[in-house]
Design an enzyme around this catalytic site. Structure first.
Site, PDB file in Angstrom:
ATOM      1  CE  LYS A  97      -1.827   2.897   2.565  1.00  0.00           C
ATOM      2  NZ  LYS A  97      -1.810   4.429   2.263  1.00  0.00           N
ATOM      3  N   GLY A 105       7.024   4.943   8.315  1.00  0.00           N
ATOM      4  CA  GLY A 105       6.156   6.108   8.486  1.00  0.00           C
ATOM      5  C   GLY A 105       6.326   6.615   9.707  1.00  0.00           C
ATOM      6  CB  SER A 106       4.182   9.011  11.610  1.00  0.00           C
ATOM      7  OG  SER A 106       3.013   8.546  11.802  1.00  0.00           O
ATOM      8  CB  THR A 107       6.840   7.519  16.061  1.00  0.00           C
ATOM      9  OG1 THR A 107       7.982   7.868  15.619  1.00  0.00           O
ATOM     10  CG2 THR A 107       6.630   6.761  17.561  1.00  0.00           C
ATOM     11  CD  GLU A 133      10.309  12.324  11.859  1.00  0.00           C
ATOM     12  OE1 GLU A 133      11.075  11.920  11.156  1.00  0.00           O
ATOM     13  OE2 GLU A 133       9.248  11.855  12.350  1.00  0.00           O
ATOM     14  N   GLY A 144       2.802   3.918  13.722  1.00  0.00           N
ATOM     15  CA  GLY A 144       3.541   2.689  14.012  1.00  0.00           C
ATOM     16  C   GLY A 144       3.059   2.071  15.383  1.00  0.00           C
TER      17      GLY A 144
END
Length: 476
Positions: free
Chosen positions: A183, A235-237, A388, A240
């Site tokens: 994806k 990807g982003s924390t 970030e 995640g």
């Protein structure tokens, strides 16, 4: 001194053809989504709509996973040399069509053509070549004498390096005998859909690679699907964490490559001009849309003034503008949402007392743009030093001793990467050993190789991609 004037040097858009609409790539063919939803992908440099793309719903994800499951038996049963032939073929086709792919990536993502052409595409091909070489040597990789593939891999990739992240995920999965449902990010689906055509051109058996497009919901369907054996996410924390919660207790294998807030440490004996180039590459490469970007610059106090003067002089030469212009150094921010986040955190940096500086910079009228920016007078309490930003924004802190540099570098929930600049090899080894980062560069930054593993600690995720280590995530 008079600066050079650069004439426009645009790459032609005509080298790549973009369809007006795209379906899902399932079982070797493009199909419309069963639910019938679509979304538009735009050129971030102009806000022009590039194509309409299908949104995969639960039924579509079911079909893709079922196709991957059917293909798994025959694909995993192929001898390693036979799987390697397909990977080599994919790598060669990527090389042959690299100009098309580079233009497409810059149009859909916003990154400068010289980066997609000279960095992304060579690395994409190199990853497929590298893992093709492993396909018949898995018994010697150190994971047992008869390593077995896991099954169906559900892979979710980000928008900052769409094609490169695809290669990081798909190449080791196929080399080890797994099948894939991938994806791509909703803002950058086009190079993944182009890759689907590369798979057909390489005559990859149907169902070995399937590509489902859509937003976060599509990724969530894929991650939670009961017949997916392995989940890989970059990807982003925050996302995640959600994925880790979803797969907890299911028996699915999981690897996560998440956010970062890397420290780039410059000691007083560092070669200043070389360090400045590394700093610029570390934070302004790909508009700062890099999880391992050197977004925190730690400078030894005694050289602070000299380094800042040199850094500002170098930043004044950076060219911001049309991503397809071969002279462009900094392209467009990938989306309006990402630009809003960069703008918000930068404004907060000023409100919290940091001193903001950008070189004189004329930004285009249309599209999503942000001038390269540095903040000085930053403390570890500032949000711009902790969160970030994922944009071309550098926070500058100072230190006096190596111990203080290490303490400040490690004072972050992340642990993806770091950089060290010094002429002393002993100092490089001593400091690197104390840094809690998955990758530590010495007198360089943002250097990647398919034979070298990449991954982080703490909130930067777990598991490694690249190298021999990258095989482990796809072997039972």
């Amino acid at each position: 001194m008079k600066m050079f004037e650069y004439a426009p040097a645009p790459e032609s858009r005509s080298v790549v053809s973009i369809d007006s609409s795209y379906g899902l790539f399932i079982d070797g063919a493009f199909d419309p989504a069963k639910e019938g939803g679509t979304f538009k992908t735009v050129n971030p440099a102009s806000e022009e709509v590039l194509a309409e793309v299908a949104t995969a719903g639960p039924e579509d994800v079911d079909r893709a996973v079922a196709a991957a499951r059917r293909a798994f038996g025959p694909w995993s049963a192929l001898p390693g040399p036979e799987r390697a032939k397909y990977l080599f073929r994919i790598a060669r086709i990527i090389q042959e069509r690299s100009r098309e792919l580079a233009v497409l990536e810059s149009l859909d993502n916003g990154k400068p053509i010289k980066e997609s052409r000279d960095v992304d595409l060579p690395l994409v091909a190199a990853h497929f070549f590298y893992y093709a070489g492993w396909a018949d040597k898995l018994a010697y990789a150190g994971f047992g004498p008869d390593p077995r593939p896991i099954g169906v891999a559900g892979q979710v990739i980000p928008w900052n390096f769409p094609l490169l992240m695809l290669a990081w995920k798909i190449a080791p999965a196929l080399a080890t005998g797994n099948t894939v449902v991938l994806k791509p990010a909703e803002t950058t689906p086009l190079s993944a859909l182009f890759f689907a055509d590369v798979c057909r051109q390489a005559e990859l058996p149907p169902g070995v690679v399937n590509i489902v497009t859509g937003a976060g919901d599509t990724g969530a369907y894929l991650v939670a699907h009961p017949d997916v054996d392995k989940v890989a996410f970059t990807g982003s924390t925050d996302v995640g964490r959600e994925i880790a919660r979803t797969v907890a207790g299911t028996g699915k294998r999981l690897s996560l490559e998440l956010g970062g807030k890397a420290a780039n440490i410059v000691f007083d004996d560092a070669p200043i001009d070389q360090a400045v180039e590394g700093i610029v590459n570390g934070i302004f490469f790909n508009q700062g849309h890099v999880c391992c970007a050197g977004s925190r610059l730690l400078v030894q106090e005694s050289i602070f003034d000299q380094l800042m003067e040199s850094l500002k002089r170098r930043m004044a030469t950076l060219r911001v503008g049309d991503p397809l212009d071969k002279n462009t150094d900094i392209g467009a921010i990938n989306s309006a949402a990402q630009l809003a986040r960069i703008t918000e955190l930068s404004e907060i940096g000023g409100q919290e007392g940091a001193e903001r500086w950008s070189p004189p910079c004329e930004l285009p009228d249309r599209g999503f743009w942000f001038a390269p920016t540095i903040f000085t007078g930053v403390t570890q309490a500032h949000r711009i030093a902790r969160e970030e930003i994922f944009g071309p924004v550098l926070s500058v802190l100072t230190f006096r001793t190596p111990a203080e540099a290490v303490e400040k570098a490690n004072n972050t929930p992340y642990g993806l990467s770091a950089g060290i600049w010094t002429e002393k090899g002993s100092r490089i080894l001593a400091v690197a050993d104390k840094l809690r980062a998955g990758v530590v560069w010495a007198n360089t930054f943002n250097k990647f190789d398919p034979a070298s593993p990449f991954g982080g600690y703490k909130e930067s995720g777990y598991g490694r991609e690249g190298g021999r280590h990258g095989l482990e995530a796809y072997l039972a």
